[in-house]
Scaffold this motif. Sequence first.
Motif, PDB file in Angstrom:
ATOM      1  N   ILE A 141       0.854  -1.190   0.000  1.00 29.95           N
ATOM      2  CA  ILE A 141       0.000   0.000   0.000  1.00 29.95           C
ATOM      3  C   ILE A 141       0.887   1.237   0.000  1.00 29.95           C
ATOM      4  N   PRO A 142       0.358   2.395  -0.413  1.00 25.98           N
ATOM      5  CA  PRO A 142       1.158   3.628  -0.428  1.00 25.98           C
ATOM      6  C   PRO A 142       1.559   4.050   0.997  1.00 25.98           C
ATOM      7  N   ALA A 143       2.679   4.787   1.112  1.00 24.58           N
ATOM      8  CA  ALA A 143       3.178   5.261   2.407  1.00 24.58           C
ATOM      9  C   ALA A 143       2.173   6.198   3.077  1.00 24.58           C
ATOM     10  N   GLY A 144       1.478   7.016   2.306  1.00 24.04           N
ATOM     11  CA  GLY A 144       0.460   7.905   2.859  1.00 24.04           C
ATOM     12  C   GLY A 144      -0.674   7.120   3.511  1.00 24.04           C
ATOM     13  N   THR A 145      -1.027   5.992   2.906  1.00 24.66           N
ATOM     14  CA  THR A 145      -2.078   5.139   3.476  1.00 24.66           C
ATOM     15  C   THR A 145      -1.599   4.522   4.791  1.00 24.66           C
ATOM     16  N   VAL A 146      -0.320   4.150   4.838  1.00 26.57           N
ATOM     17  CA  VAL A 146       0.258   3.597   6.079  1.00 26.57           C
ATOM     18  C   VAL A 146       0.139   4.629   7.194  1.00 26.57           C
ATOM     19  N   LYS A 147       0.508   5.870   6.875  1.00 21.45           N
ATOM     20  CA  LYS A 147       0.442   6.932   7.889  1.00 21.45           C
ATOM     21  C   LYS A 147      -0.985   7.166   8.352  1.00 21.45           C
ATOM     22  N   SER A 148      -1.910   7.183   7.413  1.00 19.83           N
ATOM     23  CA  SER A 148      -3.315   7.403   7.752  1.00 19.83           C
ATOM     24  C   SER A 148      -3.858   6.261   8.615  1.00 19.83           C
ATOM     25  N   ARG A 149      -3.548   5.021   8.214  1.00 18.83           N
ATOM     26  CA  ARG A 149      -4.019   3.873   8.991  1.00 18.83           C
ATOM     27  C   ARG A 149      -3.388   3.839  10.385  1.00 18.83           C
ATOM     28  N   LEU A 150      -2.120   4.247  10.482  1.00 20.85           N
ATOM     29  CA  LEU A 150      -1.468   4.322  11.799  1.00 20.85           C
ATOM     30  C   LEU A 150      -2.191   5.330  12.684  1.00 20.85           C
ATOM     31  N   HIS A 151      -2.489   6.481  12.105  1.00 24.52           N
ATOM     32  CA  HIS A 151      -3.158   7.531  12.885  1.00 24.52           C
ATOM     33  C   HIS A 151      -4.512   7.047  13.401  1.00 24.52           C
ATOM     34  N   TYR A 152      -5.342   6.576  12.512  1.00 25.36           N
ATOM     35  CA  TYR A 152      -6.693   6.153  12.901  1.00 25.36           C
ATOM     36  C   TYR A 152      -6.676   4.851  13.712  1.00 25.36           C
ATOM     37  N   GLY A 153      -5.731   3.977  13.393  1.00 25.66           N
ATOM     38  CA  GLY A 153      -5.615   2.728  14.152  1.00 25.66           C
ATOM     39  C   GLY A 153      -5.191   2.966  15.589  1.00 25.66           C
ATOM     40  N   LEU A 154      -4.224   3.876  15.785  1.00 31.38           N
ATOM     41  CA  LEU A 154      -3.778   4.195  17.150  1.00 31.38           C
ATOM     42  C   LEU A 154      -4.878   4.894  17.932  1.00 31.38           C
ATOM     43  N   ARG A 155      -5.635   5.721  17.246  1.00 35.75           N
ATOM     44  CA  ARG A 155      -6.762   6.387  17.905  1.00 35.75           C
ATOM     45  C   ARG A 155      -7.811   5.360  18.368  1.00 35.75           C
ATOM     46  N   ALA A 156      -8.113   4.409  17.495  1.00 37.63           N
ATOM     47  CA  ALA A 156      -9.074   3.363  17.846  1.00 37.63           C
ATOM     48  C   ALA A 156      -8.515   2.467  18.964  1.00 37.63           C
ATOM     49  N   LEU A 157      -7.216   2.195  18.900  1.00 32.19           N
ATOM     50  CA  LEU A 157      -6.578   1.383  19.951  1.00 32.19           C
ATOM     51  C   LEU A 157      -6.639   2.098  21.296  1.00 32.19           C
ATOM     52  N   ARG A 158      -6.365   3.388  21.296  1.00 31.28           N
ATOM     53  CA  ARG A 158      -6.424   4.177  22.530  1.00 31.28           C
ATOM     54  C   ARG A 158      -7.828   4.130  23.129  1.00 31.28           C
ATOM     55  N   LEU A 159      -8.847   4.295  22.293  1.00 32.60           N
ATOM     56  CA  LEU A 159     -10.234   4.232  22.769  1.00 32.60           C
ATOM     57  C   LEU A 159     -10.575   2.844  23.313  1.00 32.60           C
ATOM     58  N   ALA A 160     -10.119   1.798  22.620  1.00 35.20           N
ATOM     59  CA  ALA A 160     -10.392   0.431  23.077  1.00 35.20           C
ATOM     60  C   ALA A 160      -9.724   0.174  24.430  1.00 35.20           C
ATOM     61  N   LEU A 161      -8.517   0.685  24.612  1.00 29.03           N
ATOM     62  CA  LEU A 161      -7.814   0.515  25.892  1.00 29.03           C
ATOM     63  C   LEU A 161      -8.501   1.301  27.006  1.00 29.03           C
ATOM     64  N   GLN A 162      -8.989   2.485  26.679  1.00 23.81           N
ATOM     65  CA  GLN A 162      -9.709   3.273  27.678  1.00 23.81           C
ATOM     66  C   GLN A 162     -10.992   2.566  28.119  1.00 23.81           C
ATOM     67  N   GLU A 163     -11.643   1.916  27.185  1.00 21.44           N
ATOM     68  CA  GLU A 163     -12.843   1.167  27.534  1.00 21.44           C
ATOM     69  C   GLU A 163     -12.529   0.002  28.473  1.00 21.44           C
ATOM     70  N   LYS A 164     -11.297  -0.500  28.403  1.00 27.40           N
ATOM     71  CA  LYS A 164     -10.879  -1.604  29.260  1.00 27.40           C
ATOM     72  C   LYS A 164     -10.279  -1.115  30.579  1.00 27.40           C
ATOM     73  N   GLY A 165     -10.287   0.210  30.771  1.00 30.32           N
ATOM     74  CA  GLY A 165      -9.824   0.763  32.038  1.00 30.32           C
ATOM     75  C   GLY A 165      -8.373   1.209  32.063  1.00 30.32           C
ATOM     76  N   VAL A 166      -7.675   1.131  30.925  1.00 37.13           N
ATOM     77  CA  VAL A 166      -6.294   1.593  30.875  1.00 37.13           C
ATOM     78  C   VAL A 166      -6.306   3.107  30.740  1.00 37.13           C
ATOM     79  N   THR A 167      -5.623   3.783  31.656  1.00 30.98           N
ATOM     80  CA  THR A 167      -5.683   5.245  31.668  1.00 30.98           C
ATOM     81  C   THR A 167      -4.370   5.908  31.275  1.00 30.98           C
ATOM     82  N   ARG A 168      -3.336   5.156  31.133  1.00 33.92           N
ATOM     83  CA  ARG A 168      -2.064   5.787  30.789  1.00 33.92           C
ATOM     84  C   ARG A 168      -1.613   5.387  29.429  1.00 33.92           C
TER      85      ARG A 168
END
Length: 168
Positions: A141-168
Amino acid sequence: MPGEDEARLIALYDAHAPSVRRYVLSLTGDAAGADDIVQETLLRAWRSPKILAQEPTSTRSWMFTVARHLVIDEARSARRRREIGVAEPPDRGHEDGTDALFESLIVEEALAGLDPAHRDVIVHAYYRGCSTAEVARLLGIPAGTVKSRLHYGLRALRLALQEKGVTR
């Protein structure tokens, strides 16, 4: 030249400090603590105009009573009750890896809940240490797509961790 109160305090000290110290020492067995109690007893006498107005020889029972109450207060204090003397300091705790194991399980569970495209990019970039260009080449995939997926993927991961009670 000392003032009248100072002269009375000196007379009180001279008349009673050695006997009050011996009394406190017999109660506690602690020389440094006995000195502190005598000092506090004399300080309370100095703060009490009624005691300073009396003759130094007539305040003996008052000083012994104050000293005894100070010893009792010290014995009952939270500081005294929680301090336990030991011959040598205890061993330091050792990391046993339990916390790291739980953290990895929570992250693994949160990653499993992500979109597969986002999860692949995050795993390659963060867990395998690949650069953006390497991830793009490996996934085709293009490098720009990698960056975009990293951004949105990390955001979704952060939200999923917060839902599980991880605060840091």
